[in-house]
Write a protein that holds these residues in place. Structure first.
Motif, PDB file in Angstrom:
ATOM      1  N   CYS A  64       0.815  -1.211   0.000  1.00 33.90           N
ATOM      2  CA  CYS A  64       0.000   0.000   0.000  1.00 33.90           C
ATOM      3  C   CYS A  64       0.855   1.271   0.000  1.00 33.90           C
ATOM      4  N   GLN A  65       1.965   1.257   0.712  1.00 38.16           N
ATOM      5  CA  GLN A  65       2.733   2.482   0.898  1.00 38.16           C
ATOM      6  C   GLN A  65       3.459   2.968  -0.351  1.00 38.16           C
ATOM      7  N   VAL A  66       3.744   2.071  -1.303  1.00 42.27           N
ATOM      8  CA  VAL A  66       4.534   2.486  -2.471  1.00 42.27           C
ATOM      9  C   VAL A  66       3.803   3.506  -3.333  1.00 42.27           C
ATOM     10  N   ILE A  67       2.500   3.660  -3.134  1.00 44.16           N
ATOM     11  CA  ILE A  67       1.749   4.673  -3.868  1.00 44.16           C
ATOM     12  C   ILE A  67       2.359   6.049  -3.628  1.00 44.16           C
ATOM     13  N   VAL A  68       2.812   6.273  -2.394  1.00 47.00           N
ATOM     14  CA  VAL A  68       3.420   7.551  -2.035  1.00 47.00           C
ATOM     15  C   VAL A  68       4.943   7.468  -2.065  1.00 47.00           C
ATOM     16  N   THR A  69       5.492   6.314  -1.682  1.00 44.38           N
ATOM     17  CA  THR A  69       6.943   6.171  -1.550  1.00 44.38           C
ATOM     18  C   THR A  69       7.682   6.392  -2.862  1.00 44.38           C
ATOM     19  N   THR A  70       7.173   5.843  -3.963  1.00 46.33           N
ATOM     20  CA  THR A  70       7.906   5.899  -5.234  1.00 46.33           C
ATOM     21  C   THR A  70       8.168   7.332  -5.705  1.00 46.33           C
ATOM     22  N   PRO A  71       7.159   8.192  -5.850  1.00 42.04           N
ATOM     23  CA  PRO A  71       7.465   9.570  -6.262  1.00 42.04           C
ATOM     24  C   PRO A  71       8.242  10.334  -5.206  1.00 42.04           C
ATOM     25  N   MET A  72       8.008  10.058  -3.917  1.00 43.45           N
ATOM     26  CA  MET A  72       8.722  10.746  -2.848  1.00 43.45           C
ATOM     27  C   MET A  72      10.216  10.455  -2.919  1.00 43.45           C
ATOM     28  N   GLU A  73      10.567   9.185  -3.082  1.00 42.30           N
ATOM     29  CA  GLU A  73      11.975   8.803  -3.151  1.00 42.30           C
ATOM     30  C   GLU A  73      12.628   9.361  -4.406  1.00 42.30           C
ATOM     31  N   MET A  74      11.905   9.317  -5.510  1.00 40.86           N
ATOM     32  CA  MET A  74      12.435   9.837  -6.771  1.00 40.86           C
ATOM     33  C   MET A  74      12.870  11.293  -6.616  1.00 40.86           C
ATOM     34  N   LEU A  75      11.976  12.121  -6.079  1.00 39.51           N
ATOM     35  CA  LEU A  75      12.262  13.547  -5.943  1.00 39.51           C
ATOM     36  C   LEU A  75      13.289  13.806  -4.847  1.00 39.51           C
ATOM     37  N   LYS A  76      13.170  13.120  -3.720  1.00 35.66           N
ATOM     38  CA  LYS A  76      14.073  13.349  -2.594  1.00 35.66           C
ATOM     39  C   LYS A  76      15.524  13.066  -2.977  1.00 35.66           C
ATOM     40  N   ILE A  77      15.758  11.946  -3.639  1.00 38.14           N
ATOM     41  CA  ILE A  77      17.123  11.549  -3.988  1.00 38.14           C
ATOM     42  C   ILE A  77      17.727  12.516  -5.000  1.00 38.14           C
ATOM     43  N   GLN A  78      16.931  12.945  -5.979  1.00 40.23           N
ATOM     44  CA  GLN A  78      17.448  13.885  -6.971  1.00 40.23           C
ATOM     45  C   GLN A  78      17.805  15.221  -6.328  1.00 40.23           C
ATOM     46  N   LEU A  79      16.993  15.675  -5.386  1.00 37.19           N
ATOM     47  CA  LEU A  79      17.284  16.933  -4.703  1.00 37.19           C
ATOM     48  C   LEU A  79      18.522  16.809  -3.823  1.00 37.19           C
ATOM     49  N   GLN A  80      18.634  15.700  -3.095  1.00 35.15           N
ATOM     50  CA  GLN A  80      19.801  15.491  -2.236  1.00 35.15           C
ATOM     51  C   GLN A  80      21.072  15.397  -3.067  1.00 35.15           C
ATOM     52  N   ASP A  81      21.005  14.686  -4.185  1.00 34.53           N
ATOM     53  CA  ASP A  81      22.206  14.499  -4.990  1.00 34.53           C
ATOM     54  C   ASP A  81      22.564  15.767  -5.750  1.00 34.53           C
ATOM     55  N   ALA A  82      21.583  16.602  -6.047  1.00 37.39           N
ATOM     56  CA  ALA A  82      21.881  17.877  -6.708  1.00 37.39           C
ATOM     57  C   ALA A  82      22.768  18.736  -5.821  1.00 37.39           C
ATOM     58  N   GLY A  83      22.521  18.682  -4.519  1.00 36.38           N
ATOM     59  CA  GLY A  83      23.366  19.419  -3.582  1.00 36.38           C
ATOM     60  C   GLY A  83      24.769  18.868  -3.546  1.00 36.38           C
ATOM     61  N   ARG A  84      24.902  17.540  -3.652  1.00 39.72           N
ATOM     62  CA  ARG A  84      26.235  16.929  -3.669  1.00 39.72           C
ATOM     63  C   ARG A  84      27.020  17.377  -4.891  1.00 39.72           C
ATOM     64  N   ILE A  85      26.359  17.406  -6.057  1.00 42.82           N
ATOM     65  CA  ILE A  85      27.027  17.801  -7.293  1.00 42.82           C
ATOM     66  C   ILE A  85      27.441  19.268  -7.235  1.00 42.82           C
ATOM     67  N   ALA A  86      26.544  20.102  -6.691  1.00 47.54           N
ATOM     68  CA  ALA A  86      26.873  21.526  -6.566  1.00 47.54           C
ATOM     69  C   ALA A  86      28.053  21.735  -5.626  1.00 47.54           C
ATOM     70  N   ALA A  87      28.068  20.975  -4.509  1.00 53.23           N
ATOM     71  CA  ALA A  87      29.172  21.089  -3.560  1.00 53.23           C
ATOM     72  C   ALA A  87      30.468  20.590  -4.175  1.00 53.23           C
ATOM     73  N   GLN A  88      30.389  19.556  -4.993  1.00 59.50           N
ATOM     74  CA  GLN A  88      31.586  19.024  -5.645  1.00 59.50           C
ATOM     75  C   GLN A  88      32.155  20.036  -6.627  1.00 59.50           C
TER      76      GLN A  88
END
Length: 312
Positions: free
Chosen positions: A116-140
């Protein structure tokens, strides 16, 4: 009958509040985990979790540790509400006359909750990881410009969650937010199958009397132990790379789970599947420990007790 009628809404409220508090407490650790996992071997910016957090604060400020948190805090309410309430819902309907559930039925309830939870988890993880990694790339680019742009540093603005969502919807429609749905199920369903039965049995060991609740610290420790155990168990399907999960989760650059697994085995060997396991355990253990304590405090029941009861 009134209690049964408000039971599910109360549990949904409890799950949402539990998720908000839990995620707020552990998000900096989760961000460090994502950035450590996403590093390429040839251009490692961070050497440890503490080093990652220190450099994040220096380059992005204190609130840099919460990059992508808005997405999580917005979506974690329904996600945790669905996960925790669905498990209780399935446990209730699988039990016969209030009898103790067998291990198999506890696992089935966890399976239902994870599905049941993947209805929300999938888009949440997709966006969260891209935002977190964007900060890593900018810091690099800022701290190690020679590894990214030989000609010198280039200022790059990190995208917002709204921008990422618009791009995905424009290019791929709703399906873009659910890319890797099947792979997400491969992570979240086994996690719930392991977590919920283990938590329930550990928590029962500390109950006061046959029907009494367990003390809050027992629920906290049970959530920590069950969460970390389940997290390590499913870590092979939770690796991250290049803005998205690249083993079996939300794969942005990989075309299939099999392709992702083959590439990892070829380039990094079997040990890569446990990469970041301790980081993931450090995130999940306190998250579910805190969430379970908040969930069992019964805030939802307290709030709903002030609502006028409908007369039949």
């Amino acid at each position: 009958m009134a209690d049964k009628q408000i039971s599910l809404p109360a549990k949904l409220i409890n799950g949402g509040i539990a998720g908000l508090i839990g995620v707020t407490c552990v998000f900096p650790i989760d961000l460090a985990k994502t950035r450590l996992q996403n590093q390429q071997n040839g251009s490692r910016l961070y050497t440890s979790m503490s080093d990652c957090l220190i450099k994040t604060i220096r380059s992005e400020g204190y609130f840099g540790m919460y990059r992508g948190a808005a997405v999580n805090l917005t979506l974690v309410t329904p996600e945790k509400a669905i996960k925790l309430a669905a498990n209780d819902f399935f446990r209730f309907h699988l039990s016969k006359d209030g009898q103790k559930l067998t291990l198999l039925k506890e696992m089935l309830a966890g399976c239902g909750a994870g599905t049941c939870q993947v209805i929300v988890t999938t888009p949440m993880e997709m966006l969260k990881i891209q935002l977190q990694d964007a900060g890593r790339i900018a810091a690099q680019r800022k701290l190690m410009p020679e590894t990214v742009t030989p000609g010198g540093p280039v200022e790059v603005k990190s995208p917002t969650a709204i921008q990422l969502t618009r791009e995905l919807l424009r290019d791929k429609g709703i399906a873009g937010l659910y890319k890797g749905l099947g792979a997400t199920l491969l992570r979240d369903v086994p996690f719930s199958v392991i977590y919920f039965p283990l938590f329930a049995n550990l928590n029962n060991l500390g109950r006061r009397g046959a029907d009494g609740p367990a003390p809050f610290y027992v629920s906290f420790l049970s959530g920590c132990v069950a969460g970390s155990t389940a997290a390590v168990a499913v870590n092979p399907v939770d690796g991250e790379r290049g803005g998205g999960r690249y083993t079996m989760h939300v794969k942005i650059s990989q075309r299939s789970a099999v392709g992702g697994v083959s590439k990892i085995l070829k380039n990094e060997g079997p040990a890569a599947f446990l990469k970041g396991a301790y980081c993931r355990a450090l995130v999940i253990a306190p998250l579910f420990g805190i969430a379970q304590v908040v969930y069992f405090l019964g805030v939802g029941e307290f709030i709903l007790s002030f609502l006028p009861k409908r007369e039949n």
